[in-house]
Design a protein around this motif. Structure first.
Motif, PDB file in Angstrom:
ATOM      1  N   THR A 174      35.604  36.758  51.041  1.00  0.00           N
ATOM      2  CA  THR A 174      37.059  36.764  51.124  1.00  0.00           C
ATOM      3  C   THR A 174      37.587  38.195  51.061  1.00  0.00           C
ATOM      4  OG1 THR A 174      37.541  36.691  48.750  1.00  0.00           O
ATOM      5  CG2 THR A 174      36.986  34.600  49.820  1.00  0.00           C
ATOM      6  N   ARG A 175      38.896  38.331  51.303  1.00  0.00           N
ATOM      7  CA  ARG A 175      39.526  39.634  51.164  1.00  0.00           C
ATOM      8  C   ARG A 175      39.560  40.081  49.706  1.00  0.00           C
ATOM      9  NH1 ARG A 175      43.689  39.883  54.153  1.00  0.00           N
ATOM     10  NH2 ARG A 175      43.475  37.864  55.212  1.00  0.00           N
ATOM     11  N   GLY A 176      39.255  39.157  48.793  1.00  0.00           N
ATOM     12  CA  GLY A 176      39.192  39.506  47.379  1.00  0.00           C
ATOM     13  C   GLY A 176      38.133  40.547  47.068  1.00  0.00           C
ATOM     14  N   GLY A 194      45.698  54.370  56.528  1.00  0.00           N
ATOM     15  CA  GLY A 194      44.990  53.760  57.647  1.00  0.00           C
ATOM     16  C   GLY A 194      45.629  52.472  58.129  1.00  0.00           C
ATOM     17  N   GLY A 195      46.691  52.039  57.434  1.00  0.00           N
ATOM     18  CA  GLY A 195      47.358  50.799  57.810  1.00  0.00           C
ATOM     19  C   GLY A 195      46.499  49.575  57.595  1.00  0.00           C
ATOM     20  N   VAL A 196      45.697  49.586  56.532  1.00  0.00           N
ATOM     21  CA  VAL A 196      44.732  48.507  56.298  1.00  0.00           C
ATOM     22  C   VAL A 196      45.329  47.452  55.377  1.00  0.00           C
ATOM     23  CG1 VAL A 196      42.492  47.912  55.310  1.00  0.00           C
ATOM     24  CG2 VAL A 196      42.752  50.019  56.629  1.00  0.00           C
ATOM     25  N   ARG A 197      45.326  46.233  55.824  1.00  0.00           N
ATOM     26  CA  ARG A 197      45.503  45.086  54.951  1.00  0.00           C
ATOM     27  C   ARG A 197      44.106  44.532  54.688  1.00  0.00           C
ATOM     28  NH1 ARG A 197      49.659  40.755  56.979  1.00  0.00           N
ATOM     29  NH2 ARG A 197      49.125  39.990  54.881  1.00  0.00           N
ATOM     30  N   PRO A 198      43.682  44.479  53.421  1.00  0.00           N
ATOM     31  CA  PRO A 198      42.291  44.109  53.136  1.00  0.00           C
ATOM     32  C   PRO A 198      41.836  42.874  53.904  1.00  0.00           C
ATOM     33  CG  PRO A 198      43.383  44.746  51.125  1.00  0.00           C
ATOM     34  CD  PRO A 198      44.443  44.742  52.196  1.00  0.00           C
ATOM     35  N   PRO A 199      40.839  43.015  54.785  1.00  0.00           N
ATOM     36  CA  PRO A 199      40.380  41.871  55.585  1.00  0.00           C
ATOM     37  C   PRO A 199      39.251  41.109  54.901  1.00  0.00           C
ATOM     38  CG  PRO A 199      39.333  43.871  56.368  1.00  0.00           C
ATOM     39  CD  PRO A 199      40.196  44.277  55.202  1.00  0.00           C
ATOM     40  N   ALA A 200      39.067  39.890  55.313  1.00  0.00           N
ATOM     41  CA  ALA A 200      37.888  39.121  54.903  1.00  0.00           C
ATOM     42  C   ALA A 200      36.762  39.393  55.905  1.00  0.00           C
ATOM     43  CB  ALA A 200      38.201  37.635  54.866  1.00  0.00           C
ATOM     44  N   PRO A 201      35.530  39.570  55.441  1.00  0.00           N
ATOM     45  CA  PRO A 201      34.434  39.849  56.378  1.00  0.00           C
ATOM     46  C   PRO A 201      34.065  38.621  57.194  1.00  0.00           C
ATOM     47  CG  PRO A 201      33.567  39.553  54.166  1.00  0.00           C
ATOM     48  CD  PRO A 201      35.063  39.532  54.037  1.00  0.00           C
ATOM     49  N   VAL A 202      33.837  38.824  58.490  1.00  0.00           N
ATOM     50  CA  VAL A 202      33.351  37.743  59.360  1.00  0.00           C
ATOM     51  C   VAL A 202      31.828  37.874  59.399  1.00  0.00           C
ATOM     52  CG1 VAL A 202      33.534  36.652  61.617  1.00  0.00           C
ATOM     53  CG2 VAL A 202      35.482  37.910  60.675  1.00  0.00           C
ATOM     54  N   TYR A 252      37.198  45.251  61.414  1.00  0.00           N
ATOM     55  CA  TYR A 252      37.595  46.487  62.072  1.00  0.00           C
ATOM     56  C   TYR A 252      38.051  47.485  61.018  1.00  0.00           C
ATOM     57  CZ  TYR A 252      40.458  49.823  64.616  1.00  0.00           C
ATOM     58  OH  TYR A 252      41.016  50.972  65.106  1.00  0.00           O
ATOM     59  N   SER A 253      37.513  48.697  61.061  1.00  0.00           N
ATOM     60  CA  SER A 253      37.917  49.760  60.158  1.00  0.00           C
ATOM     61  C   SER A 253      38.685  50.812  60.949  1.00  0.00           C
ATOM     62  CB  SER A 253      36.695  50.401  59.498  1.00  0.00           C
ATOM     63  OG  SER A 253      37.081  51.486  58.665  1.00  0.00           O
ATOM     64  N   PRO A 254      39.987  50.978  60.683  1.00  0.00           N
ATOM     65  CA  PRO A 254      40.782  51.938  61.460  1.00  0.00           C
ATOM     66  C   PRO A 254      40.304  53.370  61.244  1.00  0.00           C
ATOM     67  CG  PRO A 254      42.186  50.455  60.175  1.00  0.00           C
ATOM     68  CD  PRO A 254      40.785  50.274  59.681  1.00  0.00           C
ATOM     69  N   PRO A 255      40.612  54.258  62.182  1.00  0.00           N
ATOM     70  CA  PRO A 255      40.307  55.679  61.973  1.00  0.00           C
ATOM     71  C   PRO A 255      41.016  56.214  60.732  1.00  0.00           C
ATOM     72  CG  PRO A 255      40.915  55.261  64.258  1.00  0.00           C
ATOM     73  CD  PRO A 255      41.207  54.005  63.494  1.00  0.00           C
ATOM     74  N   SER A 291      40.247  58.256  38.108  1.00  0.00           N
ATOM     75  CA  SER A 291      41.620  58.099  38.594  1.00  0.00           C
ATOM     76  C   SER A 291      41.782  58.718  39.978  1.00  0.00           C
ATOM     77  CB  SER A 291      42.605  58.750  37.617  1.00  0.00           C
ATOM     78  OG  SER A 291      42.520  58.164  36.346  1.00  0.00           O
ATOM     79  N   GLY A 292      41.214  59.909  40.164  1.00  0.00           N
ATOM     80  CA  GLY A 292      41.310  60.562  41.466  1.00  0.00           C
ATOM     81  C   GLY A 292      40.650  59.756  42.566  1.00  0.00           C
ATOM     82  N   GLY A 293      39.468  59.200  42.271  1.00  0.00           N
ATOM     83  CA  GLY A 293      38.782  58.379  43.268  1.00  0.00           C
ATOM     84  C   GLY A 293      39.573  57.132  43.630  1.00  0.00           C
ATOM     85  N   THR A 294      40.197  56.509  42.609  1.00  0.00           N
ATOM     86  CA  THR A 294      40.991  55.308  42.859  1.00  0.00           C
ATOM     87  C   THR A 294      42.207  55.620  43.724  1.00  0.00           C
ATOM     88  OG1 THR A 294      40.313  54.422  40.705  1.00  0.00           O
ATOM     89  CG2 THR A 294      42.221  53.408  41.756  1.00  0.00           C
ATOM     90  N   LEU A 295      42.942  56.662  43.368  1.00  0.00           N
ATOM     91  CA  LEU A 295      44.129  57.037  44.136  1.00  0.00           C
ATOM     92  C   LEU A 295      43.762  57.435  45.558  1.00  0.00           C
ATOM     93  CD1 LEU A 295      46.106  59.085  41.448  1.00  0.00           C
ATOM     94  CD2 LEU A 295      46.661  56.812  42.340  1.00  0.00           C
ATOM     95  N   PHE A 296      42.652  58.136  45.708  1.00  0.00           N
ATOM     96  CA  PHE A 296      42.218  58.556  47.044  1.00  0.00           C
ATOM     97  C   PHE A 296      41.907  57.337  47.916  1.00  0.00           C
ATOM     98  CE2 PHE A 296      38.969  59.904  50.100  1.00  0.00           C
ATOM     99  CZ  PHE A 296      39.596  61.011  50.676  1.00  0.00           C
ATOM    100  N   ALA A 297      41.168  56.384  47.358  1.00  0.00           N
ATOM    101  CA  ALA A 297      40.790  55.196  48.138  1.00  0.00           C
ATOM    102  C   ALA A 297      42.013  54.359  48.508  1.00  0.00           C
ATOM    103  CB  ALA A 297      39.791  54.359  47.348  1.00  0.00           C
ATOM    104  N   VAL A 298      42.911  54.159  47.549  1.00  0.00           N
ATOM    105  CA  VAL A 298      44.119  53.389  47.829  1.00  0.00           C
ATOM    106  C   VAL A 298      44.964  54.095  48.882  1.00  0.00           C
ATOM    107  CG1 VAL A 298      46.299  52.564  46.849  1.00  0.00           C
ATOM    108  CG2 VAL A 298      44.168  52.248  45.583  1.00  0.00           C
ATOM    109  N   SER A 299      45.044  55.412  48.804  1.00  0.00           N
ATOM    110  CA  SER A 299      45.812  56.181  49.784  1.00  0.00           C
ATOM    111  C   SER A 299      45.220  56.046  51.178  1.00  0.00           C
ATOM    112  CB  SER A 299      45.868  57.653  49.377  1.00  0.00           C
ATOM    113  OG  SER A 299      46.521  57.813  48.139  1.00  0.00           O
ATOM    114  N   LEU A 300      43.885  56.034  51.272  1.00  0.00           N
ATOM    115  CA  LEU A 300      43.253  55.864  52.575  1.00  0.00           C
ATOM    116  C   LEU A 300      43.595  54.507  53.181  1.00  0.00           C
ATOM    117  CD1 LEU A 300      39.672  57.423  52.298  1.00  0.00           C
ATOM    118  CD2 LEU A 300      41.694  58.362  53.403  1.00  0.00           C
ATOM    119  N   TYR A 301      43.609  53.461  52.354  1.00  0.00           N
ATOM    120  CA  TYR A 301      43.997  52.141  52.857  1.00  0.00           C
ATOM    121  C   TYR A 301      45.428  52.184  53.405  1.00  0.00           C
ATOM    122  CZ  TYR A 301      40.091  49.167  51.356  1.00  0.00           C
ATOM    123  OH  TYR A 301      38.860  48.561  51.235  1.00  0.00           O
ATOM    124  N   ALA A 302      46.330  52.818  52.641  1.00  0.00           N
ATOM    125  CA  ALA A 302      47.734  52.867  53.062  1.00  0.00           C
ATOM    126  C   ALA A 302      47.896  53.708  54.325  1.00  0.00           C
ATOM    127  CB  ALA A 302      48.585  53.440  51.931  1.00  0.00           C
TER     128      ALA A 302
END
Length: 521
Positions: free
Chosen positions: A325-327, A450-458, A471-474, A437-448
């Motif tokens: 799941t996207r969870g 990159g326009g990523v809504r957490p997907p569920a794996p097919v 699909y992983s955006p650039p 904290s830096g790693g968490t903020l960096f990862a969350v920022s990349l999602y934002a």
């Protein structure tokens, strides 16, 4: 093709992976309380013991890269049996060592063969069985990589309480022997991955030189200051070599490691999270526990850290529940927040009370268990499954460098900064907090960005090898030039031989999302 009597049986294959990975990872965390005992018995110094551990960790990091190269040109299952046999040899040498030289050789061989086995044994367990088994593989991998490390302090404390060390090493040798037996019972001869792949040894050479230099410099921090040439020069030079390896492999036309296909939003986020969680978690609990060594017996101190292992089991179950799941993405975020909370609990009072140490250990355990292995799969699902060995190799190389090199640096900070061990540990914990904290903020920022809504794996698509699981955006896709088209086509892939290429024949006109939806239908 030659086969063992238990070929194709998932429980036996999974047990082989567990027995192959657990010995060294448990031992790496169990050494701290028994290192003075080993040094006394072998008539050597604590500095020599620090160097032995550093070189073993360097060998673990280098083995991930070498394993990928060897897998391209030699029968893979035969290599796995060879690695298991060498692990037994190294374990016996370390357990029976009459002096420091033999001990160091055996321990280095243990680290080296463990990473070889990780790359040789884990990817086949992931892709060679049905999708229904994939969930269990993820849970097992979570327990093996993190749970084994979390169990180490209690194991080491029990052995230190008995004022010995060889019984533990002989048990480790016995587990390694069980892994060898299982590798023979589950044997299924398989050809090389791609004999036409690059034979260029330069990536392995760069990884070896960089890791040896970095871990040598880190091990010398026990008796030298950070700015001494014997520590600073190897640390900086080794880091430069590892960065050079990544740049070289990114630009290479025939790379050994899949760097360029990983340079998109989801894989980069996963790798950063795995590195930051590994770097901050080990040091946070270990540095805090050191302050209580004079107050508690080694076993008692190990029991206070045991909630880390319980947390590893809990997060393994959670990983199994959300794996499809996207969870999966939210589990990583929750894990990092728990890790940050655990560091703050440990920092709230130094030296800590037993309750605070147990609570902090449990929160850190939930954090690492909920972030490292799930982040590894987030990166792996972003490429085709034929690149899994290369994905695991680069992630484990970087995770090992982050975890095993940062720990001695922070131990040096805790021992030398401030006017007391408590003051130095307070500074080290703030550094851990900053890394997490830096790693968490960096990862969350990349999602934002990159326009990523957490997907569920097919997983059906991914297991078929046709395409990534999502699909992983650039990187930074939302702030790139809007005039550039952003079609959801398949990202750059890395085939079994390391060649870069786009979609397979017949797939170029079909967006990944459509193929994934078709697979589900």
């Amino acid at each position: 093709m030659r086969q063992g009597p238990w070929t194709g049986r998932y429980p036996a294959a999974a047990a082989m992976v567990v027995f192959a990975l657990v010995p060294y990872l448990v031992l790496s965390a169990a050494l701290q309380p028994i290192t003075p005992i080993i040094a006394k018995d072998l008539h050597t110094s604590l500095q020599a013991m620090s160097l032995a551990s550093g070189m073993a960790n360097a060998a673990y990091a280098v083995g991930t890269v070498l394993a990928v190269l060897l897998a391209q040109h030699f029968p893979q299952r035969r290599l796995l049996v060879l690695y298991a046999a060498l692990l037994v040899l190294g374990s016996v040498l370390a357990a029976a060592a009459p002096d420091a030289g033999v001990y160091t050789a055996g321990h280095v061989l243990q680290g080296f063969c463990t990473s070889l086995l990780l790359i040789a044994a884990v990817p086949p367990l992931v892709v060679a069985f049905s999708i229904s088994k994939l969930r269990w593989t993820a849970m097992i991998l979570n327990v093996c990589i993190f749970g084994a490390v979390a169990l180490g302090p209690l194991v080491g404390g029990v052995q230190a309480q008995a004022n010995g060390w060889r019984p533990l090493f002989w048990i480790i040798a016995g587990i390694a022997a069980a892994a060898l037996v299982l590798s023979l019972l589950t044997f299924q001869d398989a050809p090389p991955a791609d004999p036409r792949a690059t034979r260029n040894p330069l990536p392995v050479g760069l990884a070896a030189a960089g890791c040896v230099a970095m871990f040598y410099g880190a091990s010398e921090l026990l008796t030298h200051s950070f700015v001494d040439a014997v520590t600073l020069v190897p640390l900086v030079g080794g880091l430069a070599l590892i960065v050079g390896l990544l740049v070289y492999q990114y630009r290479a036309k025939r790379p050994l490691l899949c760097i360029r296909p990983l340079a998109s939003t989801l894989p980069v986020s996963g790798i950063v999270v795995a590195m930051c969680a590994a770097a901050s978690s080990i040091s946070a609990v270990a540095r805090t526990a050191v302050l209580l060594r004079s107050n508690y017996t080694p076993v008692h101190l190990g029991l206070l850290q045991f909630p880390e292992f319980i947390a590893a089991l809990i997060t393994a179950v959670l990983l199994g529940l959300v794996f499809r799941t996207r969870g999966l993405h939210y589990l990583v975020l929750g894990g990092m927040l728990s890790l940050i909370a655990g560091i703050l609990v440990l920092q709230s009072q130094l030296p800590p009370t037993s309750t605070l140490l147990a609570l902090g250990s449990g929160l850190v355990g939930l954090g690492v268990g909920g972030s490292v292995a799930p982040a590894l799969f987030i990166a792996g699902f972003s490429l085709r499954n034929n690149a899994l060995q290369r994905v695991f190799a680069i992630i484990e190389l970087l995770r090992a460098v982050a975890a095993f090199m940062v720990a001695p640096v922070l131990a040096h900070v805790a021992a030398t900064v401030g006017g007391s061990p408590a003051a130095g540990t307070h500074t080290a914990l703030w550094i851990c907090f900053g890394i997490a904290s830096g790693g968490t903020l960096f990862a969350v920022s990349l999602y934002a960005l990159g326009g990523v809504r957490p997907p569920a794996p097919v997983l059906e698509v991914w297991m078929s090898g046709e395409a990534p699981a999502w699909y992983s955006p650039p990187l930074l896709d939302q702030i790139r030039d809007s005039s550039r088209a952003t079609v959801l086509t398949e990202p750059l892939a890395c085939d079994a031989g390391g060649q870069y290429g786009g979609p397979r024949d017949g797939d170029s006109a079909v967006p990944v999302a459509d193929r994934q939806a078709g697979a589900v239908r």
